[in-house]
Motif scaffolding. Structure first.
Motif, PDB file in Angstrom:
ATOM      1  N   LYS A 241       9.030  19.491   6.691  1.00 35.55           N
ATOM      2  CA  LYS A 241       8.187  20.126   7.715  1.00 35.55           C
ATOM      3  C   LYS A 241       6.743  20.241   7.256  1.00 35.55           C
ATOM      4  CE  LYS A 241      11.994  22.843   9.720  1.00 35.55           C
ATOM      5  NZ  LYS A 241      12.526  24.210   9.940  1.00 35.55           N
ATOM      6  N   ASN A 242       6.523  20.317   5.940  1.00 35.69           N
ATOM      7  CA  ASN A 242       5.169  20.461   5.404  1.00 35.69           C
ATOM      8  C   ASN A 242       4.602  19.143   4.892  1.00 35.69           C
ATOM      9  OD1 ASN A 242       5.091  23.290   5.826  1.00 35.69           O
ATOM     10  ND2 ASN A 242       6.354  23.580   4.000  1.00 35.69           N
ATOM     11  N   SER A 243       5.181  18.030   5.335  1.00 34.04           N
ATOM     12  CA  SER A 243       4.658  16.707   4.997  1.00 34.04           C
ATOM     13  C   SER A 243       3.922  16.138   6.204  1.00 34.04           C
ATOM     14  CB  SER A 243       5.806  15.778   4.605  1.00 34.04           C
ATOM     15  OG  SER A 243       6.560  15.399   5.741  1.00 34.04           O
ATOM     16  N   LEU A 244       3.322  14.978   6.013  1.00 40.52           N
ATOM     17  CA  LEU A 244       2.673  14.298   7.138  1.00 40.52           C
ATOM     18  C   LEU A 244       3.635  14.030   8.279  1.00 40.52           C
ATOM     19  CD1 LEU A 244       0.404  11.568   5.495  1.00 40.52           C
ATOM     20  CD2 LEU A 244      -0.347  13.369   7.034  1.00 40.52           C
ATOM     21  N   PHE A 245       4.922  13.819   7.961  1.00 34.93           N
ATOM     22  CA  PHE A 245       5.889  13.404   8.963  1.00 34.93           C
ATOM     23  C   PHE A 245       6.424  14.568   9.785  1.00 34.93           C
ATOM     24  CE2 PHE A 245       6.052  10.460   5.369  1.00 34.93           C
ATOM     25  CZ  PHE A 245       5.627   9.310   6.008  1.00 34.93           C
ATOM     26  N   GLY A 246       6.432  15.765   9.219  1.00 30.89           N
ATOM     27  CA  GLY A 246       6.807  16.950   9.972  1.00 30.89           C
ATOM     28  C   GLY A 246       8.284  17.213  10.126  1.00 30.89           C
TER      29      GLY A 246
ATOM     30  N   PHE B 109      17.991   6.170  -3.872  1.00 36.38           N
ATOM     31  CA  PHE B 109      16.935   5.184  -4.062  1.00 36.38           C
ATOM     32  C   PHE B 109      15.510   5.698  -3.846  1.00 36.38           C
ATOM     33  CE2 PHE B 109      20.693   2.700  -2.680  1.00 36.38           C
ATOM     34  CZ  PHE B 109      20.867   1.939  -3.828  1.00 36.38           C
ATOM     35  N   ASP B 110      15.312   6.712  -3.031  1.00 36.47           N
ATOM     36  CA  ASP B 110      13.948   7.106  -2.641  1.00 36.47           C
ATOM     37  C   ASP B 110      13.885   8.612  -2.372  1.00 36.47           C
ATOM     38  OD1 ASP B 110      11.353   7.175  -1.757  1.00 36.47           O
ATOM     39  OD2 ASP B 110      11.663   5.917   0.015  1.00 36.47           O
ATOM     40  N   PRO B 111      14.085   9.442  -3.423  1.00 33.80           N
ATOM     41  CA  PRO B 111      14.237  10.890  -3.208  1.00 33.80           C
ATOM     42  C   PRO B 111      12.926  11.645  -3.037  1.00 33.80           C
ATOM     43  CG  PRO B 111      14.525  10.379  -5.524  1.00 33.80           C
ATOM     44  CD  PRO B 111      14.348   9.059  -4.824  1.00 33.80           C
ATOM     45  N   GLN B 112      12.052  11.138  -2.171  1.00 33.49           N
ATOM     46  CA  GLN B 112      10.860  11.901  -1.817  1.00 33.49           C
ATOM     47  C   GLN B 112      11.269  13.038  -0.889  1.00 33.49           C
ATOM     48  OE1 GLN B 112       7.122   9.483  -1.310  1.00 33.49           O
ATOM     49  NE2 GLN B 112       8.593   7.817  -1.045  1.00 33.49           N
ATOM     50  N   ARG B 113      10.503  14.124  -0.922  1.00 35.83           N
ATOM     51  CA  ARG B 113      10.950  15.361  -0.267  1.00 35.83           C
ATOM     52  C   ARG B 113      11.168  15.205   1.229  1.00 35.83           C
ATOM     53  NH1 ARG B 113       5.535  15.555  -0.893  1.00 35.83           N
ATOM     54  NH2 ARG B 113       4.238  16.510   0.718  1.00 35.83           N
ATOM     55  N   PHE B 114      10.365  14.346   1.878  1.00 32.78           N
ATOM     56  CA  PHE B 114      10.523  14.180   3.331  1.00 32.78           C
ATOM     57  C   PHE B 114      11.719  13.318   3.695  1.00 32.78           C
ATOM     58  CE2 PHE B 114       6.706  12.118   1.614  1.00 32.78           C
ATOM     59  CZ  PHE B 114       7.100  10.782   1.617  1.00 32.78           C
ATOM     60  N   HIS B 115      12.412  12.758   2.675  1.00 32.16           N
ATOM     61  CA  HIS B 115      13.651  11.999   2.911  1.00 32.16           C
ATOM     62  C   HIS B 115      14.909  12.775   2.509  1.00 32.16           C
ATOM     63  CE1 HIS B 115      11.089   8.668   3.726  1.00 32.16           C
ATOM     64  NE2 HIS B 115      10.904   8.274   2.489  1.00 32.16           N
TER      65      HIS B 115
ATOM     66  N   TRP C 192       0.842  -1.193   0.000  1.00 29.88           N
ATOM     67  CA  TRP C 192       0.000   0.000   0.000  1.00 29.88           C
ATOM     68  C   TRP C 192       0.884   1.252   0.000  1.00 29.88           C
ATOM     69  CZ3 TRP C 192      -5.397  -0.188   0.088  1.00 29.88           C
ATOM     70  CH2 TRP C 192      -5.973  -1.429   0.377  1.00 29.88           C
ATOM     71  N   VAL C 193       0.394   2.306  -0.646  1.00 27.41           N
ATOM     72  CA  VAL C 193       1.025   3.628  -0.596  1.00 27.41           C
ATOM     73  C   VAL C 193      -0.074   4.651  -0.320  1.00 27.41           C
ATOM     74  CG1 VAL C 193       2.366   5.376  -1.848  1.00 27.41           C
ATOM     75  CG2 VAL C 193       2.843   2.947  -2.214  1.00 27.41           C
ATOM     76  N   MET C 194       0.248   5.671   0.465  1.00 30.66           N
ATOM     77  CA  MET C 194      -0.712   6.718   0.801  1.00 30.66           C
ATOM     78  C   MET C 194      -0.553   7.904  -0.151  1.00 30.66           C
ATOM     79  SD  MET C 194      -0.361   6.621   4.977  1.00 30.66           S
ATOM     80  CE  MET C 194       1.390   6.996   4.951  1.00 30.66           C
ATOM     81  N   PHE C 195      -1.692   8.426  -0.655  1.00 35.11           N
ATOM     82  CA  PHE C 195      -1.697   9.593  -1.536  1.00 35.11           C
ATOM     83  C   PHE C 195      -2.741  10.592  -1.059  1.00 35.11           C
ATOM     84  CE2 PHE C 195      -0.127   6.138  -4.153  1.00 35.11           C
ATOM     85  CZ  PHE C 195       0.863   6.714  -4.921  1.00 35.11           C
ATOM     86  N   ALA C 196      -2.404  11.864  -1.143  1.00 32.63           N
ATOM     87  CA  ALA C 196      -3.391  12.902  -0.865  1.00 32.63           C
ATOM     88  C   ALA C 196      -4.420  12.933  -1.987  1.00 32.63           C
ATOM     89  CB  ALA C 196      -2.708  14.258  -0.745  1.00 32.63           C
ATOM     90  N   THR C 197      -5.649  13.300  -1.642  1.00 32.97           N
ATOM     91  CA  THR C 197      -6.689  13.453  -2.650  1.00 32.97           C
ATOM     92  C   THR C 197      -6.519  14.791  -3.369  1.00 32.97           C
ATOM     93  OG1 THR C 197      -8.178  14.422  -1.028  1.00 32.97           O
ATOM     94  CG2 THR C 197      -8.289  12.030  -1.330  1.00 32.97           C
ATOM     95  N   ARG C 198      -7.264  14.961  -4.456  1.00 30.53           N
ATOM     96  CA  ARG C 198      -7.102  16.138  -5.299  1.00 30.53           C
ATOM     97  C   ARG C 198      -7.435  17.425  -4.544  1.00 30.53           C
ATOM     98  NH1 ARG C 198      -9.971  14.430  -9.946  1.00 30.53           N
ATOM     99  NH2 ARG C 198      -8.070  13.268 -10.451  1.00 30.53           N
ATOM    100  N   ASP C 199      -8.399  17.372  -3.630  1.00 34.67           N
ATOM    101  CA  ASP C 199      -8.833  18.581  -2.919  1.00 34.67           C
ATOM    102  C   ASP C 199      -8.270  18.664  -1.503  1.00 34.67           C
ATOM    103  OD1 ASP C 199     -10.213  16.483  -1.853  1.00 34.67           O
ATOM    104  OD2 ASP C 199     -12.204  17.397  -2.016  1.00 34.67           O
ATOM    105  N   ALA C 200      -7.224  17.904  -1.212  1.00 32.41           N
ATOM    106  CA  ALA C 200      -6.658  17.889   0.145  1.00 32.41           C
ATOM    107  C   ALA C 200      -6.041  19.236   0.499  1.00 32.41           C
ATOM    108  CB  ALA C 200      -5.606  16.799   0.254  1.00 32.41           C
ATOM    109  N   GLU C 201      -6.240  19.647   1.729  1.00 27.69           N
ATOM    110  CA  GLU C 201      -5.571  20.831   2.259  1.00 27.69           C
ATOM    111  C   GLU C 201      -4.126  20.472   2.584  1.00 27.69           C
ATOM    112  OE1 GLU C 201      -6.844  23.872   2.575  1.00 27.69           O
ATOM    113  OE2 GLU C 201      -8.732  23.188   1.677  1.00 27.69           O
ATOM    114  N   PRO C 202      -3.244  21.468   2.655  1.00 18.72           N
ATOM    115  CA  PRO C 202      -1.844  21.181   3.026  1.00 18.72           C
ATOM    116  C   PRO C 202      -1.764  20.436   4.354  1.00 18.72           C
ATOM    117  CG  PRO C 202      -2.060  23.425   2.223  1.00 18.72           C
ATOM    118  CD  PRO C 202      -3.466  22.891   2.369  1.00 18.72           C
ATOM    119  N   PHE C 203      -0.852  19.482   4.414  1.00 23.29           N
ATOM    120  CA  PHE C 203      -0.705  18.685   5.624  1.00 23.29           C
ATOM    121  C   PHE C 203       0.291  19.329   6.578  1.00 23.29           C
ATOM    122  CE2 PHE C 203      -2.266  15.567   2.597  1.00 23.29           C
ATOM    123  CZ  PHE C 203      -3.193  14.884   3.359  1.00 23.29           C
TER     124      PHE C 203
END
Length: 336
Positions: A224-229, A211-217, A139-150
């Motif tokens: 700071k503006n991701s789910l992880f903070g 290997f995994d250059p997502q912004r929170f990594h 499973w992978v988590m994705f924000a919906t199209r109308d999601a507010e900033p996390f």
């Protein structure tokens, strides 16, 4: 940017290609999995496969890179709570060119977070002759199209967002494994502490860039503006460090056996693993202690002189929180 709504069940895409060199295989293995068949071409000739091959954790990390470049970096991905199953079907060898074929199996909105969707994927990582090297379901988590900033929700974010997905087994109190165990010496229920590792910002960013250059990594400010903070390790980094600690533990057992004039028991390759859970984020500065427990074993019908050992593995942070767990299997030498 692709969001949850852009990933309907039945969608299939192929990412890549990515070519793996001998230097790539050696560099990863020397850092995380320095077993002879990953780091020594001569020693590899006496292994099950007979040639130098990539670590299975390297193969998983390469699949992550293909997914990142093909989808994740241009999406509203919020990370993954874990991996249902990985099978290492064929080894990855120097010079292989890899592609990852993605299929969306199912999707649903998070019960507790309506602005977050959960997508279940299946991946087949193929080599240049269309042989399947690896299969993976997760499973992978994705924000919906109308999601507010996390805003960062801290250590409980994965459990909160991935509600309804299978959890981890409770930690058990079990005795230690003997000093130089062969297959016959292993007792179901025994455990061993493998070692501890502190994740630095430099380590986290270095692994993630490859290997995994997502912004929170890779970006402390963006994190700071991701789910992880805050900056946190890739799940595949957490898993690869488990392997690093396991090899360090085996090296200590080997040295102890040799000091007593004994021949160390050998371990063979692993066919794969299941139920991998990234239960809480691993942040910069966290120290994770890894453990491995024997859960079952059986003699190998196909490989005389070897048995197959099943094990449950965990990682616990400095606060006593379990952050990582999975069920694995490995070929283990029997007494002559």
């Amino acid at each position: 940017m692709r969001t949850f709504e852009d990933l309907p069940p039945g969608l299939t895409e192929t990412f890549g290609p990515l070519t793996v060199s001998k230097d790539d295989i050696l560099a990863f293995a020397r850092e995380y999995d320095p077993q002879p068949f990953h780091v020594d071409e001569i020693a590899a000739k006496d292994s099950f496969i007979g040639t130098l091959i990539a670590s299975g954790w390297h193969s998983c990390s390469l699949n992550m890179r293909l997914l990142a470049d093909g989808l994740i970096l241009d999406s509203s991905s919020m990370g993954s709570p874990g991996i249902e199953e990985v099978k290492w079907v064929k080894p990855v060898r120097p010079g292989d060119t890899l592609r990852s074929r993605m299929t969306v199996l199912e999707s649903r909105i998070s019960k507790s977070r309506p602005s977050l969707g959960l997508v279940r994927f299946h991946f087949d990582m193929l080599n240049q002759v269309d042989e399947t090297a690896l299969t993976q379901t997760n499973w992978v988590m994705f924000a919906t199209r109308d999601a507010e900033p996390f805003e960062g929700e801290g250590r409980n974010v994965l459990a909160a967002a991935a509600d309804g997905l299978p959890g981890s087994a409770p930690e058990r109190e079990i005795p230690r494994i003997s000093a130089n165990p062969y297959f016959e010496d292993l007792v179901v229920g025994e455990t061993e502490e493998l070692g501890s590792y502190t994740f630095t910002p430099e380590d986290i960013i270095g692994f993630a860039r490859q290997f995994d250059p997502q912004r929170f990594h890779v970006d402390a400010e963006a994190a700071k503006n991701s789910l992880f903070g805050a900056l946190c390790a890739s799940g595949w980094h957490t898993a690869s460090v488990w392997m690093k600690q396991m090899i360090g533990h085996r090296d200590r057992i080997r040295a102890y056996a040799l000091s007593r004039g004994e021949r160390p028991a050998r371990l063979g390759p692993s066919p794969g693993f299941s139920n991998l859970k990234w239960l809480k984020p691993v942040y910069a500065g966290d120290t994770i202690t890894y453990r491995s427990s024997v859960t079952a074993k059986r003699a190998s019908a196909s490989r005389p002189g070897w048995g197959l050992v099943f094990h449950h593995n965990t990682g616990t942070n400095q606060n006593g929180e379990e952050v990582f767990a999975f069920d694995g299997m490995v070929f283990w030498e029997r007494r002559a």
